[in-house]
Design a protein around this motif. Structure first.
Motif, PDB file in Angstrom:
ATOM      1  N   THR A  39      -4.992  10.179  -5.788  1.00 56.71           N
ATOM      2  CA  THR A  39      -5.689  10.069  -4.501  1.00 56.71           C
ATOM      3  C   THR A  39      -6.362   8.711  -4.368  1.00 56.71           C
ATOM      4  O   THR A  39      -7.044   8.253  -5.292  1.00 56.71           O
ATOM      5  CB  THR A  39      -6.779  11.150  -4.360  1.00 56.71           C
ATOM      6  N   THR A  40      -6.189   8.072  -3.219  1.00 56.04           N
ATOM      7  CA  THR A  40      -6.916   6.833  -2.936  1.00 56.04           C
ATOM      8  C   THR A  40      -8.241   7.189  -2.269  1.00 56.04           C
ATOM      9  O   THR A  40      -8.291   8.003  -1.346  1.00 56.04           O
ATOM     10  CB  THR A  40      -6.101   5.899  -2.024  1.00 56.04           C
ATOM     11  N   MET A  87      -2.240  -0.001  -6.647  1.00 47.52           N
ATOM     12  CA  MET A  87      -1.150   0.933  -6.881  1.00 47.52           C
ATOM     13  C   MET A  87      -0.265   0.478  -8.035  1.00 47.52           C
ATOM     14  O   MET A  87       0.247   1.303  -8.801  1.00 47.52           O
ATOM     15  CB  MET A  87      -0.327   1.111  -5.605  1.00 47.52           C
ATOM     16  N   ARG A  88      -0.094  -0.819  -8.182  1.00 51.34           N
ATOM     17  CA  ARG A  88       0.657  -1.335  -9.333  1.00 51.34           C
ATOM     18  C   ARG A  88      -0.025  -0.941 -10.638  1.00 51.34           C
ATOM     19  O   ARG A  88       0.627  -0.560 -11.613  1.00 51.34           O
ATOM     20  CB  ARG A  88       0.801  -2.862  -9.244  1.00 51.34           C
ATOM     21  N   GLU A  89      -1.351  -1.049 -10.642  1.00 53.88           N
ATOM     22  CA  GLU A  89      -2.109  -0.673 -11.844  1.00 53.88           C
ATOM     23  C   GLU A  89      -1.930   0.812 -12.160  1.00 53.88           C
ATOM     24  O   GLU A  89      -1.780   1.198 -13.328  1.00 53.88           O
ATOM     25  CB  GLU A  89      -3.596  -0.993 -11.636  1.00 53.88           C
ATOM     26  N   GLU A 117       9.231   4.083  -1.379  1.00 47.88           N
ATOM     27  CA  GLU A 117      10.336   3.762  -2.274  1.00 47.88           C
ATOM     28  C   GLU A 117      10.274   2.307  -2.733  1.00 47.88           C
ATOM     29  O   GLU A 117      10.520   2.009  -3.910  1.00 47.88           O
ATOM     30  CB  GLU A 117      11.672   4.056  -1.583  1.00 47.88           C
ATOM     31  N   ALA A 118       9.907   1.420  -1.805  1.00 46.94           N
ATOM     32  CA  ALA A 118       9.794   0.001  -2.161  1.00 46.94           C
ATOM     33  C   ALA A 118       8.667  -0.211  -3.168  1.00 46.94           C
ATOM     34  O   ALA A 118       8.785  -1.028  -4.093  1.00 46.94           O
ATOM     35  CB  ALA A 118       9.552  -0.828  -0.906  1.00 46.94           C
ATOM     36  N   GLN A 119       7.555   0.515  -2.995  1.00 48.62           N
ATOM     37  CA  GLN A 119       6.422   0.409  -3.922  1.00 48.62           C
ATOM     38  C   GLN A 119       6.805   0.784  -5.349  1.00 48.62           C
ATOM     39  O   GLN A 119       6.337   0.186  -6.309  1.00 48.62           O
ATOM     40  CB  GLN A 119       5.286   1.328  -3.477  1.00 48.62           C
ATOM     41  N   LEU A 120       7.655   1.801  -5.479  1.00 50.27           N
ATOM     42  CA  LEU A 120       8.004   2.310  -6.805  1.00 50.27           C
ATOM     43  C   LEU A 120       9.221   1.621  -7.412  1.00 50.27           C
ATOM     44  O   LEU A 120       9.484   1.781  -8.602  1.00 50.27           O
ATOM     45  CB  LEU A 120       8.253   3.817  -6.735  1.00 50.27           C
TER      46      LEU A 120
END
Length: 234
Positions: A39-40, A87-89, A117-120
């Motif tokens: 959760t953000t 999110m990368r972290e 999808e691009a994020q992952l």
């Protein structure tokens, strides 16, 4: 399928009905082990972004789901760069903890799915969309019939009347929605706060506090009164 062969999955958790129903569906499938709720949280207000859910409610949901909370603090205001860096972290932590996939409760917005999808991509984490393209009118009724109990925590006043905020997500409410409003609020018409359902071991009693208008949205401030100790579904 043995427990060892189950896919270790982190679930993106908004505090609302779609992520809650995703948890239920993934558990029913039997091929996934849900290892946490991601959760953000807006650091300035200590609330879930968009939904405005208090941390205390979020933590009560995690306890009722029997899962650890992976909260990602976001600055306010939050740039896209800030968001993606955090999110990368999280993705790096997930891979280090042998997580194999991240599940999302998105329903039909292709641009949102493409962004996830691009994020992952390249992280080693697989994106999962357990509710993807489920007809939303039927999905809303399936959730209600399946025992999901939620209240409207946020309403976009450009798409839905202010009077809907705080209302129970139930059949009667669906019948009152204007025809252009998606029954699951997938276009941002409204957001919900879940307090009971088959994904929870206990019912969270919510008290309604202030009703707040901010930037074209109206929020109902829910607080956890107690957890009943009874099963959410009879």
């Amino acid at each position: 399928m043995t427990q060892k062969s189950k896919k270790r999955v982190l679930l993106s958790w908004s505090s609302g009905k779609d992520s809650a129903w995703s948890l239920h569906i993934l558990r029913q499938r039997g091929d996934c082990e849900i290892v946490g709720l991601l959760t953000t949280v807006n650091s300035e207000f200590d609330r879930v972004a968009m939904h405005g859910t208090r941390r205390s409610v979020l933590e009560a949901q995690a306890r009722a789901a029997g899962l650890p909370l992976w909260d990602v603090p976001l600055p306010w205001p939050c740039s896209n760069q800030d968001y993606e860096e955090r999110m990368r972290e999280v993705c790096e932590r997930a891979v280090a903890e042998r997580v194999q996939a991240v599940a999302f409760g998105d329903l039909f917005l292709s641009d949102i799915r493409a962004y996830r999808e691009a994020q992952l991509r390249g992280t080693g984490l697989e994106p999962l969309f357990p509710l993807w393209q489920a007809p939303t009118a039927q999905l809303a009724r399936d959730m209600i019939a399946g025992g999901v109990r939620a209240r409207l925590a946020c309403v976009d006043t450009k798409q839905l009347a202010e009077s809907f905020v705080g209302r129970e997500f139930e059949e009667a409410l669906l019948r009152e929605f204007p025809s252009e409003v998606d029954p699951c609020g997938e276009r941002g018409e409204f957001h919900t706060c879940v307090y009971a359902g088959p994904m929870f071991s206990e019912t969270i009693s919510l008290e309604t506090g202030e009703i707040v208008v901010r930037d074209g949205f109206i929020y109902a401030d829910f607080k956890p009164a107690k957890i009943s100790g009874q099963s959410a579904v009879a």
